[in-house]
Write a protein that holds these residues in place. Sequence first.
Motif, PDB file in Angstrom:
ATOM      1  N   ALA A  55      16.291  -9.286 -18.489  1.00  0.00           N
ATOM      2  CA  ALA A  55      15.473  -8.225 -19.064  1.00  0.00           C
ATOM      3  C   ALA A  55      14.735  -8.666 -20.315  1.00  0.00           C
ATOM      4  N   SER A  56      15.166  -9.774 -20.896  1.00  0.00           N
ATOM      5  CA  SER A  56      14.552 -10.242 -22.134  1.00  0.00           C
ATOM      6  C   SER A  56      13.108 -10.669 -21.887  1.00  0.00           C
ATOM      7  N   PRO A  57      12.202 -10.290 -22.779  1.00  0.00           N
ATOM      8  CA  PRO A  57      10.802 -10.697 -22.613  1.00  0.00           C
ATOM      9  C   PRO A  57      10.635 -12.196 -22.842  1.00  0.00           C
ATOM     10  N   SER A  58       9.703 -12.777 -22.136  1.00  0.00           N
ATOM     11  CA  SER A  58       9.388 -14.190 -22.360  1.00  0.00           C
ATOM     12  C   SER A  58       7.878 -14.349 -22.391  1.00  0.00           C
ATOM     13  N   THR A  88      18.773   0.703 -23.644  1.00  0.00           N
ATOM     14  CA  THR A  88      17.777  -0.117 -24.322  1.00  0.00           C
ATOM     15  C   THR A  88      16.373   0.413 -24.027  1.00  0.00           C
ATOM     16  N   ASP A  89      15.492   0.280 -24.983  1.00  0.00           N
ATOM     17  CA  ASP A  89      14.094   0.656 -24.768  1.00  0.00           C
ATOM     18  C   ASP A  89      13.411  -0.486 -24.014  1.00  0.00           C
ATOM     19  N   LEU A  90      13.402  -0.378 -22.684  1.00  0.00           N
ATOM     20  CA  LEU A  90      12.903  -1.472 -21.862  1.00  0.00           C
ATOM     21  C   LEU A  90      11.378  -1.568 -21.920  1.00  0.00           C
ATOM     22  N   GLN A  91      10.898  -2.778 -21.967  1.00  0.00           N
ATOM     23  CA  GLN A  91       9.474  -3.049 -21.943  1.00  0.00           C
ATOM     24  C   GLN A  91       9.158  -3.936 -20.737  1.00  0.00           C
ATOM     25  N   ASP A  92       8.301  -3.443 -19.864  1.00  0.00           N
ATOM     26  CA  ASP A  92       7.883  -4.210 -18.670  1.00  0.00           C
ATOM     27  C   ASP A  92       9.059  -4.583 -17.773  1.00  0.00           C
ATOM     28  N   VAL A  93      10.067  -3.733 -17.755  1.00  0.00           N
ATOM     29  CA  VAL A  93      11.241  -3.988 -16.910  1.00  0.00           C
ATOM     30  C   VAL A  93      11.623  -2.691 -16.190  1.00  0.00           C
ATOM     31  N   TRP A  94      11.849  -2.814 -14.890  1.00  0.00           N
ATOM     32  CA  TRP A  94      12.391  -1.721 -14.094  1.00  0.00           C
ATOM     33  C   TRP A  94      13.775  -2.124 -13.608  1.00  0.00           C
TER      34      TRP A  94
END
Length: 325
Positions: A55-58, A88-94
């Motif tokens: 889930a971590s952004p890269s 967690t406030d997910l960004q670009d993750v489903w």
Amino acid sequence: MTGMPTYVLIAGPEQVLADRALASTIEAYRAVDPETEVIRMEASTYQPGELAMHASPSLFSGTKLLVVRDLDEGGDDLVQDVVALVETDLQDVWLTVLHKGGQRGKKALTALKNADARVIDAPAIKSDRDKSSFVMGEFQVARRKITPDAVRALLEAVGKDLSELASSCQQLIADTAGVVDEGRVALYYGGKVEATGFRVADAAVAGNAADALRLLRHALASGVDPVPIVAVLASQLRQVARVATAGGGSSGALAKSLGMAPWQVDRARQAARGWDGDRLGRAIQAVAAADFAVKGGGRDPVYAVEQAVLAITAQRHGAATGRAG
């Protein structure tokens, strides 16, 4: 990611329905972002922290869809990681989670539902009534028609396994045109062991010894094992007994209460007209003895199943007092 839920929960034990729900979910997300990366994880091989890592952004990754299969088979680490990810406030993750049922992973299920996850049910399809509805639904979705007799024939041929039933429906839909009737099903699936067993059972329960033995011997000569034939004989007699003792009412209402399809109720009612309780009981006992014999308790399985057929037809023609004809 507008218009799509961040979380999806596919809940229920029916694998065919769950797989379809997952496929349609992936398709829906990719309709929003065709470049969505699908990352699949199995609960049985899950490693602690795996969800958070994916889930971590890269720098180089875009939208991700994390799929966790069989949450009910996972350990505490997976459950805790799902809960943490939902918080967690997910960004670009489903996140899509599949759970077959039961109490394991309940904390994660609660977290998903509290986060307004879209819940897609995949309930078990076990009864013949449910399987009949499933077949009708397959044809309705394809805007095709299948007759009730064809539904019956298809269930008798391939109805034990839902995935095989679904594949058979799709084959008939793809390979045929117009209304699918019993003859078309017989052309494709009439040679199946289950279909052969049902033809033997129908003749035996109707009291037609000559036809029942002819069909039986043809099946055995074709290599069909006696065990499934005896199982179908037992199933048919049990259905007749259940319907005969269930009282009146419409076929639909009775089918619902017995977990049967309406056509099964109609057929069992028709068959029951030639039986009484005592003779049905003796026929069921004869089939139980054959079941023991064909599963290793007797010397000659072929002889055992033939005797069971003869016992059923004799009881069908016996006097109401129970004397076999």
